[in-house]
Scaffold this motif. Sequence first.
Motif, short mmCIF file in Angstrom:
data_model
loop_
_atom_site.label_atom_id
_atom_site.label_comp_id
_atom_site.label_asym_id
_atom_site.label_seq_id
_atom_site.Cartn_x
_atom_site.Cartn_y
_atom_site.Cartn_z
N THR A 67 0.77 -1.26 -0.11
CA THR A 67 0.15 -0.04 -0.21
C THR A 67 0.87 1.33 0.04
OG1 THR A 67 -0.12 -0.08 2.51
CG2 THR A 67 -1.93 -1.11 1.25
N GLU A 68 2.15 1.34 0.53
CA GLU A 68 2.89 2.25 0.40
C GLU A 68 3.74 2.51 -1.04
OE1 GLU A 68 5.98 1.93 3.38
OE2 GLU A 68 7.00 4.10 2.59
N ASN A 70 6.55 3.87 -2.03
CA ASN A 70 7.82 3.75 -2.39
C ASN A 70 7.99 2.19 -2.60
OD1 ASN A 70 8.79 6.26 -2.23
ND2 ASN A 70 9.26 6.26 -0.18
N THR A 71 7.35 1.38 -1.47
CA THR A 71 7.38 0.14 -1.65
C THR A 71 6.85 -0.74 -3.00
OG1 THR A 71 7.05 -0.02 0.76
CG2 THR A 71 6.83 -2.32 -0.38
#
Length: 839
Positions: A67-68, A70-71
């Motif tokens: 959900t992030e 950058n990830t």
Amino acid sequence: MAIKIRKLFHFLIALMSFFCSCGIYAQNRAHIPLTTYLQKLEHEFDIKFSYADDDIRDVLVEAPDATELNTILQLIESQTQVLIEKLNDRYYTLTRSPTIDICGTVYDNFKMNTLYGATVTVLGTAFSSIIDENGNFSFKGVPRDAKLQIKYLGYKTLFVNADELVTKEPCKTLLLAQYYQQLEEVVVYEFLTKGLIKQLDGSVQMNSKEFGILPGLIEPDVLQTVQALPGIKSIDETVSNINIRGGSNDQNLILWDGIKMYQSGHFFGLISAFNPYLTDKVTLIKNGSSSQYGDGVSGIIDMRTRDSIADTYFAGAGLNLIGGDVYAHLPLNEKLAVQFSARRSLTDFLDTPTYDKFFTRVFEDSQVSRDGNFYFYDFTGKLLYNIDNKHKLSLSFININNLLDYSERDMDTNDEIQSALSQTNLSLGASVKSEWNKRFSTSLNAYQTRYKLEAQNISGNAEQVLFQNNEVQETALKLNTNYSLFENLDWLNGYQFIETSISNKTAVTQPPYTSNQRDIVKSHVLFSELTYTSTDNRLYGRAGMRLNYLENPKSFTKYLLEPRLSINYAFTNRWKLQLLGEFKSQAINQVIDLEQNFLGIEKRRWIVSDDDRLPITQSKQGSIGINYDHKTLYLGLEAFYKEVNGISTLTQGFQNQDQFNGETGKYNVKGLEFLINRKTDDYSIWASYTYNLNNYHFSEVLPPDFPNNLDIRHTATFAGTYNIKNFKLGIGLNYRTGKPYTQPSIEEPLNTSFFPNRINYQEPNSSRLPEYLRADASAIYDFGIGKKLKASAGISVLNFTGRNNILNTYYRLNETNEIEKVDNVSLGLTPNASFRLRF
């Protein structure tokens, strides 16, 4: 859904049982165009991506489970190897790197066998490599638009685009189709359950990593698994006494990473001593063995741990109602890796229902009480080092231990006796494998092994001490060379040296008695064989010869010549004919000493042949078989004849008038093995039947011909497994006729003319035990705990009907000189449960 239910219904009918289970099928996340997914991210995170359409037009991506932002971007980069650069909080650029990192795993076209030695070339570049034993290859910095060529003898050359192999977990699987002319692709049939594979040379290979489930097993125990095959059983339900085509266990050659093992079981034979989770492949050979194998006139079980460095670490741990274990494979860099496994029982501090049943089974005919302290453990280690692209070094280590100590008090004299028993095996091995060029390779192996069995009884006032010891020390060196003479013809040559020293000690303080015997046997061996595989795979043939020079400094020197043969001919697309034959010998056997009996628990002692009182054991065996394999159905029928000369009554475990006489003779086995297996993706059902006519011939015994102690005339198995998503279920029924035994004479059972008195017996093995029948079941459920953490839980029940099967019957004189009948009874209803983690 209707089809699934119908398949399940047929399975239930076939097994005459039922399973009630349900599963929910989750849909896999599909691969979508990267451009489409980027538009979704722009809308969701209020950002903008800048890129050239041509760079990512054909790139597909699996939507990351995150959900992030950058990830998510990092996962996209790892999947596609498209570089993503952040310009500011709102704008990002995507560029396509001119080079990529790639990897792949190559199997034959039925995804069963890895093709070790296949070559991978990146056309138009200097990149090239040889696929490792697990089928893996990898390159870094390959041009994105390059094309790979994968070649292997007997298979069609495969071409694949480099950008289809972008490195990710797991690496993409590539299948090579076998080369054929006017024939369909040759099927290597997967037996019974996933991971059991029938080979062209007649052997059966077990792949532990791919192993499914078998009735009664919740872990892939190697020595229990092989007993699911026709012609292989344990007459006393132990893994330390496996009988292959009517032979005794000491006539089997058991190898671990090329090291001969003199101890194979824990809990005095009820559990395999080899951790299965780092055991990569196991090869079982009943006949037609390669000339590189010596010893083992009955059969061969060759276990190999992982021999290549993985791209990343993997590990696991588990616990059941007997013990716990851990294992790991840890790559330290691209050239160096270590792996280890450790296991220990819980039996010395925790009582479980499984332990109760095992204890009763093992110690029912001994002095041991439940007050005793018993435990076992094992440990293995391995170092892998890739010297360069052509040379690989490995160092292996294994330590196996069983320990028991207890005390008992004589109710009449009130004397206390302290007793102890230890059984240990410590082995070290080294191997160097070299690929000198595309046609010539070598393998050099060396090992040192030590097996020790020790027992002692000490009376409370120390007036009498009884000490017994059996120790084996062995050193070996083996060189294999393999040269490809032509495209379809390989030539194996080699030399092997083995020196085995065996000592047997007995010491008693009251009355004073000491015996210390040590013997050595040395063997120098030359072997050679040719292997031919026709271009169309219709014909496979292997013929070899083994020349043995055996020397016992005290008694003999001897030359033995042993031919070997294996032929497999496909006379139609689905029907194959197989012809196997071999001569073999061994100069080391186990005597079964029932007078000096190691507390009544472990009665077997290794001993060196003297070619007189205990001859060199020699065998000859031939078999012919026919099998049908096509997609979901396998039929196999094999007839064989085996003759084994140079056996002694001391090695056969007699419990009658021939128990201690030491006569020498032979046995021969005529047999028939049949297997039918119906297998689909959801279930596997099989039935097997084995007929053995196994007779002794001892010229000095009356009568000279009588049934073998291991003469089980009829053996049958009916079993099946069923997979429902993450559930694996298995249930099976095992039947066999009773083994022979000898009863006392009806007219005059006791001979009082001797002191001490003796039992008068009927003709040897003239009676038979009742039939043996056991039903087993097991179930395993696999599930995920996190992204990288996997788990499984299993339950099993051995002999779930609770039937009391008599494994052996013998007679002895009690303290009042009366004849006493002793029955050894099988495991009762024995539950077990396990929980495992993998990461």
